[in-house]
Structures are given as structure tokens and as C-alpha cells.
Design a protein around this motif. Structure first.
Motif, PDB file in Angstrom:
ATOM      1  N   ASP A  33     -16.710  51.333 -26.016  1.00  0.00           N
ATOM      2  CA  ASP A  33     -16.098  52.203 -27.017  1.00  0.00           C
ATOM      3  C   ASP A  33     -16.941  53.456 -27.254  1.00  0.00           C
ATOM      4  O   ASP A  33     -16.408  54.575 -27.317  1.00  0.00           O
ATOM      5  N   ILE A  90      -6.234  55.064 -25.389  1.00  0.00           N
ATOM      6  CA  ILE A  90      -7.292  54.167 -25.873  1.00  0.00           C
ATOM      7  C   ILE A  90      -7.604  54.446 -27.337  1.00  0.00           C
ATOM      8  O   ILE A  90      -7.822  53.529 -28.116  1.00  0.00           O
ATOM      9  N   GLN A  91      -7.601  55.715 -27.703  1.00  0.00           N
ATOM     10  CA  GLN A  91      -7.786  56.064 -29.116  1.00  0.00           C
ATOM     11  C   GLN A  91      -6.710  57.047 -29.523  1.00  0.00           C
ATOM     12  O   GLN A  91      -6.672  58.168 -29.023  1.00  0.00           O
ATOM     13  N   THR A 100      -4.476  53.852 -33.631  1.00  0.00           N
ATOM     14  CA  THR A 100      -4.710  52.865 -32.590  1.00  0.00           C
ATOM     15  C   THR A 100      -6.076  53.074 -31.947  1.00  0.00           C
ATOM     16  O   THR A 100      -6.425  54.193 -31.586  1.00  0.00           O
ATOM     17  N   LEU A 102      -8.165  50.949 -28.887  1.00  0.00           N
ATOM     18  CA  LEU A 102      -8.251  49.846 -27.941  1.00  0.00           C
ATOM     19  C   LEU A 102      -9.662  49.807 -27.362  1.00  0.00           C
ATOM     20  O   LEU A 102     -10.354  50.816 -27.310  1.00  0.00           O
ATOM     21  N   GLN A 103     -10.081  48.639 -26.928  1.00  0.00           N
ATOM     22  CA  GLN A 103     -11.391  48.497 -26.292  1.00  0.00           C
ATOM     23  C   GLN A 103     -11.233  48.773 -24.798  1.00  0.00           C
ATOM     24  O   GLN A 103     -10.576  48.004 -24.094  1.00  0.00           O
TER      25      GLN A 103
END
Length: 128
Positions: A33, A90-91, A100, A102-103
Motif C-alpha cells: 500500500d 486500487i485507490q 475504495t 484495495l491492497q
């Protein structure tokens, strides 16, 4: 004319973000991250260097906006575009109602890292 050599600072900032990244294949003290955020900041910095050098600015600072900003001032490799944009999800932190994070996987980070290194080379080639 928009630029007063701000592109030099953007380019330097991008290099600093990328120095925080371990070489591909090396173990990092940062999780995926944090590395995603470092890569994102490097990407933004390099694109802003290009756009500032070309006296243009993006509409905003999402991956999509940054890519579209580049495409306004020069041809851009469509495969590299797809490669970068697939990681935008992802972000998604700009929306107040659809937040949102996500890793990312190690594979995601490795691929995105390679793509951002291509953007780094592009920025240095254009701005120097």
C-alpha cells in the motif's frame, strides 16, 4: 506561458519518490500500500513535469486525468496507458460517497513500478 521552470521541481520530486522504492525484485521495508502511494506520487510528479514543460496542466490528478493530460500534448503509448490505468482502481479516494482502497499485490506493484520507470525515462527525455 504557464511554466517558470516548475518542471525541474516536479522532475526532482519524481526522482525522490522513486528513490524510496526498492529495486525490482528486492525486499522492501514498506508494504504494497505504501509502495503504491510512492509510485502514484512519482507518476504524478513525472507527468506534471512533462505537462509543465509543455505549458499545459491536467484537469485533475487522477491516473486518468494525468494520462489524458499527456495525450493532449503528445502521442502516448496505448499499451503503457492500459498498463497504468488498470491500477487506478486500487485507490478511489476522491469521492465522498464511494471511498475504495484495495491492497495491491506484489505483482501489481512490480508491474506498476516498471510502468512508472518508463514514465520516468519519458519525462527525463522530454524535459532535459
Amino acid at each position: 506561458m504557464l511554466s517558470n521552470n516548475n518542471w525541474k521541481k516536479w522532475l526532482k520530486d519524481g526522482d525522490e519518490y522513486m528513490k524510496s522504492m526498492p529495486a525490482p525484485g528486492k525486499i522492501s521495508k514498506f508494504g504494497t500500500d505504501i509502495r503504491y502511494n510512492l509510485l502514484s506520487m512519482g507518476f504524478e510528479s513525472y507527468v506534471m513535469a512533462i505537462l509543465d514543460y509543455k505549458d499545459n496542466l491536467p484537469d485533475n490528478h487522477t491516473y486518468t486525468d494525468l494520462i489524458y493530460g499527456i495525450e493532449r500534448v503528445m502521442p502516448f503509448d496505448q499499451e503503457l496507458k492500459k498498463r497504468i490505468l488498470k491500477y487506478e482502481c486500487i485507490q478511489d479516494i476522491c469521492s465522498l460517497d464511494k471511498y475504495t482502497i484495495l491492497q495491491p499485490s506484489e505483482e501489481d506493484i512490480s508491474d506498476l513500478h516498471g510502468a512508472i520507470l518508463e514514465i520516468k525515462d519519458l519525462a527525463h527525455g522530454i524535459c532535459t
